[in-house]
Scaffold this motif. Sequence first.
Motif, PDB file in Angstrom:
ATOM      1  N   UNK A   1      45.905  40.681  32.243  1.00  0.00           N
ATOM      2  CA  UNK A   1      45.736  39.846  33.439  1.00  0.00           C
ATOM      3  C   UNK A   1      44.866  38.640  33.149  1.00  0.00           C
ATOM      4  N   UNK A   2      43.854  38.809  32.304  1.00  0.00           N
ATOM      5  CA  UNK A   2      43.004  37.686  31.924  1.00  0.00           C
ATOM      6  C   UNK A   2      43.783  36.592  31.225  1.00  0.00           C
ATOM      7  N   UNK A   3      44.838  36.966  30.484  1.00  0.00           N
ATOM      8  CA  UNK A   3      45.685  35.971  29.854  1.00  0.00           C
ATOM      9  C   UNK A   3      46.497  35.181  30.869  1.00  0.00           C
ATOM     10  N   UNK A   4      46.928  35.847  31.928  1.00  0.00           N
ATOM     11  CA  UNK A   4      47.659  35.165  32.996  1.00  0.00           C
ATOM     12  C   UNK A   4      46.745  34.157  33.690  1.00  0.00           C
ATOM     13  N   UNK A   5      45.498  34.565  33.954  1.00  0.00           N
ATOM     14  CA  UNK A   5      44.522  33.639  34.532  1.00  0.00           C
ATOM     15  C   UNK A   5      44.299  32.463  33.593  1.00  0.00           C
ATOM     16  N   UNK A   6      44.156  32.750  32.301  1.00  0.00           N
ATOM     17  CA  UNK A   6      43.889  31.691  31.317  1.00  0.00           C
ATOM     18  C   UNK A   6      45.022  30.669  31.274  1.00  0.00           C
ATOM     19  N   UNK A   7      46.251  31.140  31.347  1.00  0.00           N
ATOM     20  CA  UNK A   7      47.385  30.218  31.324  1.00  0.00           C
ATOM     21  C   UNK A   7      47.412  29.339  32.573  1.00  0.00           C
ATOM     22  N   UNK A   8      47.138  29.931  33.735  1.00  0.00           N
ATOM     23  CA  UNK A   8      47.081  29.123  34.950  1.00  0.00           C
ATOM     24  C   UNK A   8      45.902  28.150  34.890  1.00  0.00           C
TER      25      UNK A   8
END
Length: 264
Positions: free
Chosen positions: A86-93
């Motif tokens: 999930x942290x990767x999804x936040x990072x991409x956004x």
Amino acid sequence: MSVHLETAGEQGPLLLCLHGIGSSSAAFAPQLAGLSGHVRVIAWDAPGYGRSDDPEEPLDLDGFADAAADVIRAHGASAHVLGVSWGGVIALRLATRHPELVDSLIVADSSAGSGTDEAKAAGMRARVADLAEAGPRVFAEKRAPRLVSDLAPTALVERVVDTMADAVRLPGYGYAAASMAGADLRPELSAVAAPALVVCGDRDTVTGVEASQVLAGGLHKTAYVIVKDAGHLANQEQPERFNAWVLSHLHIVTNSRTQRARKG
């Protein structure tokens, strides 16, 4: 809203670490210890998790990305951003919403979001009721062992369970689950300007190698690495290998910027 941070290191570029949906800053203990001689490492408890305050109002994916942006602004002009799951999804956004703040990305055992598949989105939303009914400890004992491979030592499994049990609560977990269930980042991957390293454990059965390949294929400036003998939490299960890839990525990015500056 106060966001709890764990920090290590006094020199070098800033590395912000964003944990998975069932975790906290404790997940990055191997990075805080292993990378702090080279970079300034910051790991957060996301809003509504661990020792951070609950959000004053519901947060969507943009809201979590904005909260991460606030952390970067409070500690420097920009940062490299490491996001797990999930942290990767936040990072991409974060990289598309605040590109000026992101020097590079390390996206580990992540995906384009659960919104890419109806069944996955429904399963993500259903977790909220499971947490409410079971409570954090039982919820963690059920879910956390799946995050590491069958090769993981018992001590690591227990640590992952304890981290989840100590981190998750409502309403924060509910906001996070909704942000994942509604996310399909595939259309925006090509807009990410920051160079990226996509990492995946070869034994990850949660998001899996295929989801990481989607990210690697959609990002323009990317390298893709498989971490041997690691499940979904490659940064914890194989920290030496993981940290070596992170340092290699940061070295390449830094050298590339230095060369461009000299030519300019």
